[in-house]
Motif scaffolding. Structure first.
Motif, short mmCIF file in Angstrom:
data_model
loop_
_atom_site.label_atom_id
_atom_site.label_comp_id
_atom_site.label_asym_id
_atom_site.label_seq_id
_atom_site.Cartn_x
_atom_site.Cartn_y
_atom_site.Cartn_z
N UNK A 117 -24.83 32.10 -15.52
CA UNK A 117 -24.96 32.06 -14.06
C UNK A 117 -24.34 33.28 -13.39
N UNK A 118 -23.41 33.92 -14.06
CA UNK A 118 -22.68 35.06 -13.48
C UNK A 118 -23.33 36.41 -13.75
N UNK A 119 -24.12 36.53 -14.83
CA UNK A 119 -24.72 37.82 -15.20
C UNK A 119 -25.79 38.23 -14.19
N UNK A 120 -25.84 39.54 -13.90
CA UNK A 120 -26.94 40.03 -13.08
C UNK A 120 -28.14 40.34 -13.99
N UNK A 121 -29.18 40.90 -13.41
CA UNK A 121 -30.41 41.16 -14.18
C UNK A 121 -30.22 42.18 -15.31
N UNK A 122 -29.09 42.92 -15.28
CA UNK A 122 -28.81 43.91 -16.32
C UNK A 122 -27.75 43.41 -17.32
N UNK A 123 -27.38 42.15 -17.18
CA UNK A 123 -26.39 41.56 -18.08
C UNK A 123 -24.95 41.89 -17.73
N UNK A 124 -24.73 42.41 -16.52
CA UNK A 124 -23.38 42.78 -16.09
C UNK A 124 -22.74 41.67 -15.26
N UNK A 125 -21.43 41.65 -15.28
CA UNK A 125 -20.66 40.66 -14.51
C UNK A 125 -20.06 41.36 -13.29
N UNK A 126 -20.77 41.33 -12.19
CA UNK A 126 -20.33 42.03 -10.98
C UNK A 126 -19.23 41.27 -10.23
N UNK A 127 -19.18 39.97 -10.39
CA UNK A 127 -18.21 39.15 -9.64
C UNK A 127 -17.11 38.59 -10.53
N UNK A 128 -17.44 38.09 -11.69
CA UNK A 128 -16.48 37.39 -12.54
C UNK A 128 -15.27 38.27 -12.87
N UNK A 129 -14.10 37.68 -12.66
CA UNK A 129 -12.86 38.39 -12.94
C UNK A 129 -11.75 37.38 -13.15
N UNK A 130 -10.98 37.57 -14.21
CA UNK A 130 -9.79 36.75 -14.45
C UNK A 130 -8.60 37.55 -13.95
N UNK A 131 -7.73 36.90 -13.16
CA UNK A 131 -6.60 37.62 -12.59
C UNK A 131 -5.44 36.67 -12.28
N UNK A 132 -4.29 37.28 -12.00
CA UNK A 132 -3.13 36.53 -11.51
C UNK A 132 -2.48 35.59 -12.50
N UNK A 133 -2.62 35.87 -13.79
CA UNK A 133 -1.98 35.00 -14.78
C UNK A 133 -0.47 35.28 -14.76
N UNK A 134 0.30 34.21 -14.54
CA UNK A 134 1.75 34.40 -14.41
C UNK A 134 2.50 33.09 -14.65
N UNK A 135 3.79 33.23 -14.94
CA UNK A 135 4.67 32.08 -15.03
C UNK A 135 5.11 31.74 -13.61
N UNK A 136 4.87 30.51 -13.21
CA UNK A 136 5.25 30.03 -11.89
C UNK A 136 6.66 29.46 -11.91
N UNK A 137 6.97 28.73 -12.98
CA UNK A 137 8.28 28.08 -13.08
C UNK A 137 8.64 27.91 -14.55
N UNK A 138 9.90 28.15 -14.84
CA UNK A 138 10.44 27.96 -16.19
C UNK A 138 11.78 27.27 -16.06
N UNK A 139 11.94 26.12 -16.71
CA UNK A 139 13.17 25.33 -16.60
C UNK A 139 13.74 25.11 -17.99
N UNK A 140 15.02 25.35 -18.11
CA UNK A 140 15.77 25.05 -19.34
C UNK A 140 16.92 24.16 -18.93
#
Length: 142
Positions: A117-140
């Motif tokens: 659903x994300x590929x354009x007619x040339x097989x490219x991903x113009x919109x899809x992007x993974x971002x902002x991966x981070x640790x929100x909270x860490x408790x010990x």
């Protein structure tokens, strides 16, 4: 690997999050469960849980640790999905790598499920992007 044999077992908790940007049309297909590969979020949830349990097999210097709880949840926005992974253990070392791995694999699974659903007619991903991966909270807990 770091020697953790002399460390005490301690209750630990970590939350990580990340996002995948998608076309609004793709988000609509996900909500309506019209993606050809199946239920996107359920599949991503299961993949993320498996990834948490296998983190030590994927990242060379991570210790195998006893996972006592994993939750993968999602928030859906107009043009993106947020994945949230929370992980618990009682052990000698932290679980942030497990939480980050769970989020990463959940997001990659979403990408895999929706790529047609994300590929354009040339097989490219113009919109899809993974971002902002981070640790929100860490408790010990002492």
């Amino acid at each position: 690997m770091v020697d953790i044999s002399k460390k005490e077992d301690v209750e630990r908790f970590c939350i990580a999050e990340g996002y995948i940007k998608l076309k609004p049309e793709t988000i609509k297909l996900i909500k309506e469960q019209k993606i050809k590969k199946g239920n996107v979020l359920t599949t991503a949830q299961i993949a993320g849980i498996l990834a948490v349990k296998k983190t030590y097999e994927l990242i060379p210097m991570c210790h195998p640790i006893p996972i006592t709880s994993v939750n993968i949840n999602f928030e859906i926005f107009e043009d993106k999905i947020k994945a949230i992974c929370s992980v618990k253990t009682t052990y000698k070392t932290g679980i942030e790598m497990e939480a980050l791995t769970g989020v990463s694999i959940a997001l990659l699974t979403i990408w895999d499920m929706v790529k047609s659903a994300e590929k354009d007619e040339y097989g490219q991903y113009k919109t899809a992007e993974i971002f902002g991966i981070r640790v929100v909270e860490k408790v010990k807990k002492p």
